[in-house]
Enzyme design. Structure first.
Site: not given
Length: 210
Positions: A8-10, A15, A39
């Site tokens: 996940v990006s956050k 998320q 990340a």
């Protein structure tokens, strides 16, 4: 053996990997063979991806929910899969635009071959644009590469300062924002112009006269 990777990006908790985890487990990945990163896809350092790739053994298959969970971009993705293939491992994508990719099958290898061809095409386009840009710049009298930090104004200050018996070269370089190598390329220890310095001053005079 199936090994799953999730991302996940956050990392602020907004998320979760629940959807990815459920899909990977349903595909047959054991809970102990799941790796997760929180990340951005553009982040270079993804320690759990590195650990996941290191844990894979010949005959294993890396399983991801979507392609964008794995690679930063197309070229990065192609490099990962090429490395897996050379090590005797496969890649399987469960959903999304890359769902047809399963490099353990003949049809999946064909689909990924198309991705690899697109990545190569992208590299060639970038190379062609770079060459064309440099050629256009040269045609206008500019050269490619990093510009010199030395300027005519800095050069005049350097000449005046280096001519002083108590000149401190280190302090002068800091003040001018240049390296010692750049300084001595243009000015001698006694403040006289060297070849690079003369060229810079001549160029400055020509530009002022035009």
């Amino acid at each position: 053996m199936l090994v799953g990777y999730m991302r996940v990006s956050k990392a602020d908790g907004s998320q979760t990997t629940d959807l990815q985890r459920d899909a990977l487990l349903a595909a047959g990945v054991e809970p102990g063979a799941l790796y997760e990163d929180k990340a951005s896809g553009k982040t270079e350092g993804r320690p759990h991806l590195a650990a996941c790739l290191k844990a894979l053994r010949p005959g294993d298959t890396l399983v991801v929910w979507k392609l964008d969970r794995l690679g930063r971009d197309l070229r990065h993705l192609v490099n990962i899969v090429h490395d897996l293939t050379e090590r005797g491992m496969g890649l399987k994508v469960l959903t999304g635009q890359g769902a047809a990719i399963d490099t353990t099958t003949a049809s999946g290898k064909l689909v990924f071959g198309i991705f690899a061809a697109l990545a190569e095409f992208e590299r060639e386009l970038i190379s062609e644009r770079t060459i064309a840009g440099l050629a256009a710049a040269r045609a206008r009298g500019r050269k490619g590469g990093r510009p010199y930090k030395m300027t005519p104004a800095k050069l005049r200050l350097a000449m005046a300062s280096m001519g002083q018996p108590d000149a401190n070269v280190g302090d002068l370089c800091i003040e001018l924002g240049i390296t010692r190598q750049t300084l001595y390329r243009h000015v001698s220890p006694t403040g006289e112009l060297r070849e690079a310095g003369r060229r810079l001053m001549d160029q400055s005079r020509r530009q002022q006269g035009s």
